[in-house]
Structures are given as structure tokens and as C-alpha cells.
Scaffold this motif. Structure first.
Motif, PDB file in Angstrom:
ATOM      1  N   GLY A  17       0.820  -1.204   0.000  1.00  0.00           N
ATOM      2  CA  GLY A  17       0.000   0.000   0.000  1.00  0.00           C
ATOM      3  C   GLY A  17       0.855   1.256   0.000  1.00  0.00           C
ATOM      4  O   GLY A  17       2.062   1.204   0.200  1.00  0.00           O
ATOM      5  N   ARG A  18       0.201   2.371  -0.207  1.00  0.00           N
ATOM      6  CA  ARG A  18       0.887   3.657  -0.234  1.00  0.00           C
ATOM      7  C   ARG A  18       0.875   4.279   1.153  1.00  0.00           C
ATOM      8  O   ARG A  18      -0.159   4.382   1.792  1.00  0.00           O
ATOM      9  N   VAL A  19       2.048   4.656   1.624  1.00  0.00           N
ATOM     10  CA  VAL A  19       2.163   5.355   2.905  1.00  0.00           C
ATOM     11  C   VAL A  19       2.534   6.800   2.627  1.00  0.00           C
ATOM     12  O   VAL A  19       3.055   7.129   1.569  1.00  0.00           O
ATOM     13  N   VAL A  76      -0.074 -11.742  -0.025  1.00  0.00           N
ATOM     14  CA  VAL A  76       0.053 -10.305   0.204  1.00  0.00           C
ATOM     15  C   VAL A  76      -1.004  -9.590  -0.622  1.00  0.00           C
ATOM     16  O   VAL A  76      -0.967  -9.632  -1.854  1.00  0.00           O
ATOM     17  N   GLU A  77      -1.939  -8.947   0.063  1.00  0.00           N
ATOM     18  CA  GLU A  77      -2.982  -8.200  -0.633  1.00  0.00           C
ATOM     19  C   GLU A  77      -2.421  -6.863  -1.107  1.00  0.00           C
ATOM     20  O   GLU A  77      -1.668  -6.209  -0.389  1.00  0.00           O
ATOM     21  N   ILE A  78      -2.809  -6.473  -2.302  1.00  0.00           N
ATOM     22  CA  ILE A  78      -2.359  -5.214  -2.880  1.00  0.00           C
ATOM     23  C   ILE A  78      -3.534  -4.246  -2.878  1.00  0.00           C
ATOM     24  O   ILE A  78      -4.603  -4.554  -3.407  1.00  0.00           O
ATOM     25  N   ASP A  79      -3.339  -3.084  -2.288  1.00  0.00           N
ATOM     26  CA  ASP A  79      -4.405  -2.081  -2.251  1.00  0.00           C
ATOM     27  C   ASP A  79      -4.783  -1.665  -3.664  1.00  0.00           C
ATOM     28  O   ASP A  79      -3.922  -1.534  -4.547  1.00  0.00           O
ATOM     29  N   GLU A  80      -6.074  -1.474  -3.871  1.00  0.00           N
ATOM     30  CA  GLU A  80      -6.611  -1.120  -5.184  1.00  0.00           C
ATOM     31  C   GLU A  80      -5.943   0.121  -5.780  1.00  0.00           C
ATOM     32  O   GLU A  80      -5.636   0.153  -6.969  1.00  0.00           O
ATOM     33  N   ASP A  81      -5.674   1.130  -4.947  1.00  0.00           N
ATOM     34  CA  ASP A  81      -5.134   2.388  -5.479  1.00  0.00           C
ATOM     35  C   ASP A  81      -3.674   2.305  -5.918  1.00  0.00           C
ATOM     36  O   ASP A  81      -3.165   3.224  -6.545  1.00  0.00           O
ATOM     37  N   ARG A  83      -2.414  -0.979  -7.126  1.00  0.00           N
ATOM     38  CA  ARG A  83      -2.270  -2.274  -7.799  1.00  0.00           C
ATOM     39  C   ARG A  83      -1.639  -2.165  -9.183  1.00  0.00           C
ATOM     40  O   ARG A  83      -0.640  -2.835  -9.485  1.00  0.00           O
ATOM     41  N   GLU A  84      -2.171  -1.311 -10.023  1.00  0.00           N
ATOM     42  CA  GLU A  84      -1.639  -1.195 -11.386  1.00  0.00           C
ATOM     43  C   GLU A  84      -0.188  -0.705 -11.374  1.00  0.00           C
ATOM     44  O   GLU A  84       0.661  -1.238 -12.075  1.00  0.00           O
ATOM     45  N   GLU A  85       0.077   0.293 -10.557  1.00  0.00           N
ATOM     46  CA  GLU A  85       1.435   0.835 -10.442  1.00  0.00           C
ATOM     47  C   GLU A  85       2.412  -0.235  -9.929  1.00  0.00           C
ATOM     48  O   GLU A  85       3.534  -0.350 -10.414  1.00  0.00           O
ATOM     49  N   TYR A  86       1.976  -1.018  -8.953  1.00  0.00           N
ATOM     50  CA  TYR A  86       2.816  -2.086  -8.398  1.00  0.00           C
ATOM     51  C   TYR A  86       3.212  -3.091  -9.482  1.00  0.00           C
ATOM     52  O   TYR A  86       4.392  -3.396  -9.659  1.00  0.00           O
ATOM     53  N   TRP A  87       2.221  -3.609 -10.207  1.00  0.00           N
ATOM     54  CA  TRP A  87       2.527  -4.618 -11.226  1.00  0.00           C
ATOM     55  C   TRP A  87       3.307  -4.032 -12.398  1.00  0.00           C
ATOM     56  O   TRP A  87       4.201  -4.680 -12.935  1.00  0.00           O
ATOM     57  N   ARG A  88       2.998  -2.810 -12.776  1.00  0.00           N
ATOM     58  CA  ARG A  88       3.667  -2.192 -13.927  1.00  0.00           C
ATOM     59  C   ARG A  88       5.086  -1.730 -13.583  1.00  0.00           C
ATOM     60  O   ARG A  88       6.037  -2.072 -14.287  1.00  0.00           O
ATOM     61  N   ASP A  89       5.243  -0.947 -12.520  1.00  0.00           N
ATOM     62  CA  ASP A  89       6.516  -0.290 -12.228  1.00  0.00           C
ATOM     63  C   ASP A  89       7.446  -1.079 -11.308  1.00  0.00           C
ATOM     64  O   ASP A  89       8.655  -1.039 -11.482  1.00  0.00           O
ATOM     65  N   ILE A  90       6.893  -1.757 -10.335  1.00  0.00           N
ATOM     66  CA  ILE A  90       7.734  -2.493  -9.388  1.00  0.00           C
ATOM     67  C   ILE A  90       8.053  -3.886  -9.908  1.00  0.00           C
ATOM     68  O   ILE A  90       9.216  -4.257 -10.042  1.00  0.00           O
ATOM     69  N   ARG A  96      -0.301  -8.535 -15.279  1.00  0.00           N
ATOM     70  CA  ARG A  96      -0.872  -9.058 -14.036  1.00  0.00           C
ATOM     71  C   ARG A  96      -1.616  -7.960 -13.257  1.00  0.00           C
ATOM     72  O   ARG A  96      -2.030  -8.188 -12.119  1.00  0.00           O
ATOM     73  N   SER A  97      -1.794  -6.794 -13.857  1.00  0.00           N
ATOM     74  CA  SER A  97      -2.365  -5.650 -13.132  1.00  0.00           C
ATOM     75  C   SER A  97      -3.786  -5.894 -12.610  1.00  0.00           C
ATOM     76  O   SER A  97      -4.255  -5.168 -11.758  1.00  0.00           O
ATOM     77  N   HIS A  98      -4.447  -6.926 -13.061  1.00  0.00           N
ATOM     78  CA  HIS A  98      -5.776  -7.272 -12.567  1.00  0.00           C
ATOM     79  C   HIS A  98      -5.717  -8.079 -11.263  1.00  0.00           C
ATOM     80  O   HIS A  98      -6.714  -8.212 -10.561  1.00  0.00           O
TER      81      HIS A  98
END
Length: 102
Positions: A17-19, A76-81, A83-90, A96-98
Motif C-alpha cells: 500500500g501507499r504510505v 500479500v494483498e495489494i491495495d486497489e489504489d 495495484r496497477e502501479e505495483y505490477w507495472r513499475d515495481i 498481471r495488473s488485474h
């Protein structure tokens, strides 16, 4: 960020998630929780929740996954806000962005 509740255990519930940070950078905020660094004095943790006192492991997510301090197959659950950034950039797996679990 990778956020894992230790609460006296080696592994615990985890999320991506984003902190946000306080102006001084001493406090992290996530979903109404406030975390402060243990400044290297934690046992299997690096932050603690200012309200509950529970220990947490908080770190930047890794490209290859495996974010947990002690590995393992913790879902590990990925927060919706994020998710796309995590799969794309990290993870560099935009196909897998879905997926909401890592």
C-alpha cells in the motif's frame, strides 16, 4: 510499501500500500495508522504502531516479490489504489495488473 504486522510473530498479515510521511519524516501514515521507527532496536521489526504498540516490518516492495523479512508463502494483498502501479513499475508485469494478491 510492503507492510507486515509482526505482533509477536515471525510472520503476519501483509499488504502492499501507499504510505505518507510526516513533515519531519519520523512518522509514516497508512489507513489511519501511525508508525514510528524503532531505529534499529526492534526484534524482527523496524516500525511500531503508535496507537496499538504492535510491531511491523515496513519496506519498499521488491521487484522479484519476496518482500517478507523471513520469506515464506504469505499471501500479500495489494491495495486497489496502487495495484496497477505495483505490477507495472515495481514487478514489471503489467499483464498481471488485474491481480489483487502477490
Amino acid at each position: 510499501m510492503y507492510i507486515e504486522c509482526k505482533a509477536g510473530n515471525l510472520t503476519g498479515e501483509a499488504r502492499i500500500g501507499r504510505v505518507t510521511h510526516s513533515k519531519t519524516g519520523r512518522t509514516l501514515y497508512y489507513r489511519g495508522q501511525r508508525f514510528q521507527s524503532l531505529k534499529g532496536k526492534g526484534f524482527k521489526s523496524n516500525y511500531y504502531d503508535l496507537d496499538s504498540g504492535e510491531d511491523y516490518w515496513i519496506s519498499g516492495p521488491k521487484r522479484g516479490g519476496g518482500d517478507a523479512l523471513y520469506g515464506g508463502n504469505i499471501p500479500v494483498e495489494i491495495d486497489e489504489d496502487v495495484r496497477e502501479e505495483y505490477w507495472r513499475d515495481i514487478r514489471r508485469s503489467p499483464d498481471r495488473s488485474h491481480e489483487s494478491m502477490a
